[in-house]
Design a protein around this motif. Structure first.
Motif, PDB file in Angstrom:
ATOM      1  N   VAL A  65      43.319  56.067  36.955  1.00  0.00           N
ATOM      2  CA  VAL A  65      42.062  55.932  37.700  1.00  0.00           C
ATOM      3  C   VAL A  65      42.259  56.470  39.119  1.00  0.00           C
ATOM      4  O   VAL A  65      41.375  57.127  39.677  1.00  0.00           O
ATOM      5  CB  VAL A  65      41.596  54.462  37.739  1.00  0.00           C
ATOM      6  CG1 VAL A  65      40.364  54.309  38.628  1.00  0.00           C
ATOM      7  CG2 VAL A  65      41.291  53.955  36.334  1.00  0.00           C
ATOM      8  N   ALA A  66      43.425  56.197  39.678  1.00  0.00           N
ATOM      9  CA  ALA A  66      43.740  56.674  41.026  1.00  0.00           C
ATOM     10  C   ALA A  66      43.712  58.204  41.081  1.00  0.00           C
ATOM     11  O   ALA A  66      43.187  58.798  42.033  1.00  0.00           O
ATOM     12  CB  ALA A  66      45.107  56.153  41.465  1.00  0.00           C
ATOM     13  N   ILE A  67      44.274  58.856  40.057  1.00  0.00           N
ATOM     14  CA  ILE A  67      44.281  60.321  40.015  1.00  0.00           C
ATOM     15  C   ILE A  67      42.855  60.855  39.958  1.00  0.00           C
ATOM     16  O   ILE A  67      42.487  61.770  40.703  1.00  0.00           O
ATOM     17  CB  ILE A  67      45.087  60.830  38.801  1.00  0.00           C
ATOM     18  CG1 ILE A  67      46.547  60.407  38.918  1.00  0.00           C
ATOM     19  CG2 ILE A  67      44.979  62.353  38.693  1.00  0.00           C
ATOM     20  CD1 ILE A  67      47.398  60.817  37.742  1.00  0.00           C
ATOM     21  N   ASN A  68      42.037  60.273  39.090  1.00  0.00           N
ATOM     22  CA  ASN A  68      40.658  60.746  38.936  1.00  0.00           C
ATOM     23  C   ASN A  68      39.844  60.550  40.211  1.00  0.00           C
ATOM     24  O   ASN A  68      39.039  61.406  40.591  1.00  0.00           O
ATOM     25  CB  ASN A  68      39.992  60.034  37.757  1.00  0.00           C
ATOM     26  CG  ASN A  68      40.582  60.442  36.421  1.00  0.00           C
ATOM     27  OD1 ASN A  68      41.077  61.563  36.276  1.00  0.00           O
ATOM     28  ND2 ASN A  68      40.560  59.545  35.450  1.00  0.00           N
ATOM     29  N   GLU A  69      40.046  59.420  40.880  1.00  0.00           N
ATOM     30  CA  GLU A  69      39.315  59.161  42.126  1.00  0.00           C
ATOM     31  C   GLU A  69      39.754  60.137  43.220  1.00  0.00           C
ATOM     32  O   GLU A  69      38.937  60.632  44.005  1.00  0.00           O
ATOM     33  CB  GLU A  69      39.549  57.719  42.589  1.00  0.00           C
ATOM     34  CG  GLU A  69      38.959  56.656  41.669  1.00  0.00           C
ATOM     35  CD  GLU A  69      37.445  56.682  41.635  1.00  0.00           C
ATOM     36  OE1 GLU A  69      36.825  57.083  42.651  1.00  0.00           O
ATOM     37  OE2 GLU A  69      36.868  56.307  40.594  1.00  0.00           O
ATOM     38  N   ALA A  70      41.062  60.425  43.271  1.00  0.00           N
ATOM     39  CA  ALA A  70      41.571  61.380  44.256  1.00  0.00           C
ATOM     40  C   ALA A  70      41.026  62.781  43.997  1.00  0.00           C
ATOM     41  O   ALA A  70      40.662  63.499  44.937  1.00  0.00           O
ATOM     42  CB  ALA A  70      43.100  61.389  44.228  1.00  0.00           C
TER      43      ALA A  70
ATOM     44  N   PHE B 250      48.831  81.833  41.947  1.00  0.00           N
ATOM     45  CA  PHE B 250      47.944  82.995  41.956  1.00  0.00           C
ATOM     46  C   PHE B 250      47.354  83.228  40.570  1.00  0.00           C
ATOM     47  O   PHE B 250      46.144  83.401  40.412  1.00  0.00           O
ATOM     48  CB  PHE B 250      48.706  84.233  42.421  1.00  0.00           C
ATOM     49  CG  PHE B 250      47.878  85.488  42.445  1.00  0.00           C
ATOM     50  CD1 PHE B 250      47.102  85.803  43.559  1.00  0.00           C
ATOM     51  CD2 PHE B 250      47.857  86.343  41.361  1.00  0.00           C
ATOM     52  CE1 PHE B 250      46.327  86.951  43.580  1.00  0.00           C
ATOM     53  CE2 PHE B 250      47.088  87.496  41.368  1.00  0.00           C
ATOM     54  CZ  PHE B 250      46.321  87.798  42.482  1.00  0.00           C
ATOM     55  N   ARG B 251      48.205  83.213  39.549  1.00  0.00           N
ATOM     56  CA  ARG B 251      47.734  83.421  38.175  1.00  0.00           C
ATOM     57  C   ARG B 251      46.794  82.295  37.755  1.00  0.00           C
ATOM     58  O   ARG B 251      45.806  82.525  37.052  1.00  0.00           O
ATOM     59  CB  ARG B 251      48.928  83.517  37.223  1.00  0.00           C
ATOM     60  CG  ARG B 251      49.718  84.814  37.347  1.00  0.00           C
ATOM     61  CD  ARG B 251      50.700  84.967  36.200  1.00  0.00           C
ATOM     62  NE  ARG B 251      51.683  83.896  36.191  1.00  0.00           N
ATOM     63  CZ  ARG B 251      52.849  83.954  36.835  1.00  0.00           C
ATOM     64  NH1 ARG B 251      53.148  85.027  37.548  1.00  0.00           N
ATOM     65  NH2 ARG B 251      53.699  82.954  36.772  1.00  0.00           N
ATOM     66  N   LEU B 252      47.113  81.082  38.166  1.00  0.00           N
ATOM     67  CA  LEU B 252      46.295  79.925  37.811  1.00  0.00           C
ATOM     68  C   LEU B 252      44.883  80.077  38.379  1.00  0.00           C
ATOM     69  O   LEU B 252      43.888  79.940  37.654  1.00  0.00           O
ATOM     70  CB  LEU B 252      46.959  78.654  38.334  1.00  0.00           C
ATOM     71  CG  LEU B 252      46.172  77.343  38.203  1.00  0.00           C
ATOM     72  CD1 LEU B 252      45.817  77.077  36.747  1.00  0.00           C
ATOM     73  CD2 LEU B 252      46.987  76.191  38.782  1.00  0.00           C
ATOM     74  N   TYR B 253      44.773  80.353  39.679  1.00  0.00           N
ATOM     75  CA  TYR B 253      43.459  80.517  40.305  1.00  0.00           C
ATOM     76  C   TYR B 253      42.710  81.700  39.706  1.00  0.00           C
ATOM     77  O   TYR B 253      41.497  81.647  39.493  1.00  0.00           O
ATOM     78  CB  TYR B 253      43.616  80.704  41.813  1.00  0.00           C
ATOM     79  CG  TYR B 253      43.681  79.415  42.590  1.00  0.00           C
ATOM     80  CD1 TYR B 253      42.590  78.966  43.317  1.00  0.00           C
ATOM     81  CD2 TYR B 253      44.841  78.637  42.599  1.00  0.00           C
ATOM     82  CE1 TYR B 253      42.641  77.785  44.039  1.00  0.00           C
ATOM     83  CE2 TYR B 253      44.908  77.450  43.316  1.00  0.00           C
ATOM     84  CZ  TYR B 253      43.804  77.035  44.036  1.00  0.00           C
ATOM     85  OH  TYR B 253      43.856  75.860  44.741  1.00  0.00           O
TER      86      TYR B 253
ATOM     87  N   ARG C 284      45.570  70.448  38.412  1.00  0.00           N
ATOM     88  CA  ARG C 284      44.313  69.713  38.546  1.00  0.00           C
ATOM     89  C   ARG C 284      43.625  70.050  39.871  1.00  0.00           C
ATOM     90  O   ARG C 284      42.403  70.171  39.945  1.00  0.00           O
ATOM     91  CB  ARG C 284      44.577  68.201  38.453  1.00  0.00           C
ATOM     92  CG  ARG C 284      45.238  67.738  37.165  1.00  0.00           C
ATOM     93  CD  ARG C 284      44.297  67.835  35.975  1.00  0.00           C
ATOM     94  NE  ARG C 284      43.109  67.010  36.127  1.00  0.00           N
ATOM     95  CZ  ARG C 284      43.044  65.704  35.839  1.00  0.00           C
ATOM     96  NH1 ARG C 284      44.138  65.073  35.416  1.00  0.00           N
ATOM     97  NH2 ARG C 284      41.912  65.045  35.963  1.00  0.00           N
ATOM     98  N   ALA C 285      44.420  70.196  40.931  1.00  0.00           N
ATOM     99  CA  ALA C 285      43.861  70.526  42.243  1.00  0.00           C
ATOM    100  C   ALA C 285      43.200  71.904  42.215  1.00  0.00           C
ATOM    101  O   ALA C 285      42.137  72.106  42.818  1.00  0.00           O
ATOM    102  CB  ALA C 285      44.955  70.489  43.306  1.00  0.00           C
ATOM    103  N   ALA C 286      43.799  72.851  41.507  1.00  0.00           N
ATOM    104  CA  ALA C 286      43.231  74.197  41.404  1.00  0.00           C
ATOM    105  C   ALA C 286      41.906  74.173  40.648  1.00  0.00           C
ATOM    106  O   ALA C 286      40.948  74.859  41.034  1.00  0.00           O
ATOM    107  CB  ALA C 286      44.225  75.124  40.701  1.00  0.00           C
ATOM    108  N   GLN C 287      41.835  73.402  39.578  1.00  0.00           N
ATOM    109  CA  GLN C 287      40.590  73.270  38.825  1.00  0.00           C
ATOM    110  C   GLN C 287      39.467  72.766  39.725  1.00  0.00           C
ATOM    111  O   GLN C 287      38.343  73.281  39.700  1.00  0.00           O
ATOM    112  CB  GLN C 287      40.785  72.310  37.652  1.00  0.00           C
ATOM    113  CG  GLN C 287      41.634  72.850  36.523  1.00  0.00           C
ATOM    114  CD  GLN C 287      41.811  71.823  35.415  1.00  0.00           C
ATOM    115  OE1 GLN C 287      42.152  70.663  35.671  1.00  0.00           O
ATOM    116  NE2 GLN C 287      41.580  72.238  34.190  1.00  0.00           N
TER     117      GLN C 287
END
Length: 287
Positions: A184-189, A267-270, A232-235
């Motif tokens: 839940v903490a990850i999703n809220e962040a 770079f490839r991810l983004y 997850r941050a890139a998404q």
């Protein structure tokens, strides 16, 4: 004895990297999407650009404080934009920036570098941080930070993640802090990280005049290295930018939005995430 051997090994690795990088020109990769305004992914050092600086560059406030920026104190509200009159910034040195392992999770102040697939833990990362004068205008944004706690025998992995959100109560002047645990903490962040990108894009656009037709902004990988997984941050970052453009278009907004990453994997991810949003790819390699 083991500790001394370990420290010597780390020193040897870092010195070897300095030797490898000496006199070596940095290659810069640029992915230009077909979206209007232009959304560009740039593999470059956000602190020392080889490519042209944007009109305004964004830095994470929590990351700056973690790097030892004594000019800053923690802002309580996520997405808060701060303008500074001090043109100095704290930055990792070139080697640490290039090889920094953003997937490393730690419940202390240690960091990690990854070289040819092997991870090396840096127990004293502040040794590799320096103060740099910036020539272009920049703002700070309060980004979310996910914390880890050491696991006890009777705890599950889910108990390891902790996230605290401070918010202002409607109609009230005081602040309230909510605490979350586990996934839940990850999703809220992640939710707050999306708000952070949207806040940056909305607020900074107000600083441009109608005569300022370029209106460019550079944003690094916010919250990466502060506990939030890089993928997850890139998404969240790409989704927030695409949503902002769909809502506001380009009129009186931006001519160019740069997402600046420091390694080829990011770079490839983004790039793939932008292509996943239906954008054709156009890649340029410089250097």
């Amino acid at each position: 004895m083991k500790k001394i051997t370990f420290l010597i090994a780390i020193t040897v690795v870092i010195n070897a990297l300095y030797g490898m990088e000496k006199g070596k020109e940095q290659k810069v990769r640029t992915f230009i999407s077909t979206m209007i305004p232009r959304v560009v992914v740039v593999q470059d050092d956000i602190y020392e650009r080889c490519t042209k600086n944007a009109d305004i560059t964004i830095f994470g406030e929590a990351e700056q404080i973690k790097l030892g920026n004594s000019e800053l104190s923690m802002t309580p509200l996520i997405g808060n934009i701060r303008i500074t009159h001090d043109n100095y910034i704290m930055k990792r040195n070139k080697i640490f920036t290039k090889y920094c392992d953003s997937s490393y999770e730690s419940d202390d102040d240690s960091a990690a570098i990854k070289v040819e697939g092997e991870r090396f833990i840096i127990k004293n990362p502040h040794v590799h941080v320096e103060r740099k004068k910036m020539d272009n205008q920049f703002f700070f944004v309060k980004e979310p930070q996910l914390f880890f706690v050491p696991l006890q025998n009777n705890q599950s992995v889910d108990d390891r993640y902790i996230y605290e959100r401070t918010l202002r109560q409607d109609g009230e002047t005081f602040l309230k802090t909510c605490k979350y645990k586990g996934y839940v903490a990850i999703n809220e962040a992640l939710e707050d990280l999306g708000h952070c990108y949207k806040s940056v894009l909305s607020t900074v656009s107000l600083f441009f005049t109608k005569d300022h037709t370029a209106r460019s902004i550079a944003i690094p990988q916010l919250s990466v290295g502060l506990g939030i997984p890089a993928y997850r941050a890139a998404q969240v970052a790409v989704a927030a930018v695409v949503e902002f453009i769909a809502k506001h278009g380009y009129k009186d907004s931006y001519g160019l939005i740069e997402l600046v990453v420091h390694d080829s994997e990011s770079f490839r991810l983004y790039q793939n995430l932008l292509i996943g949003h239906g954008l054709n790819k156009k890649e340029i390699v410089l250097g």
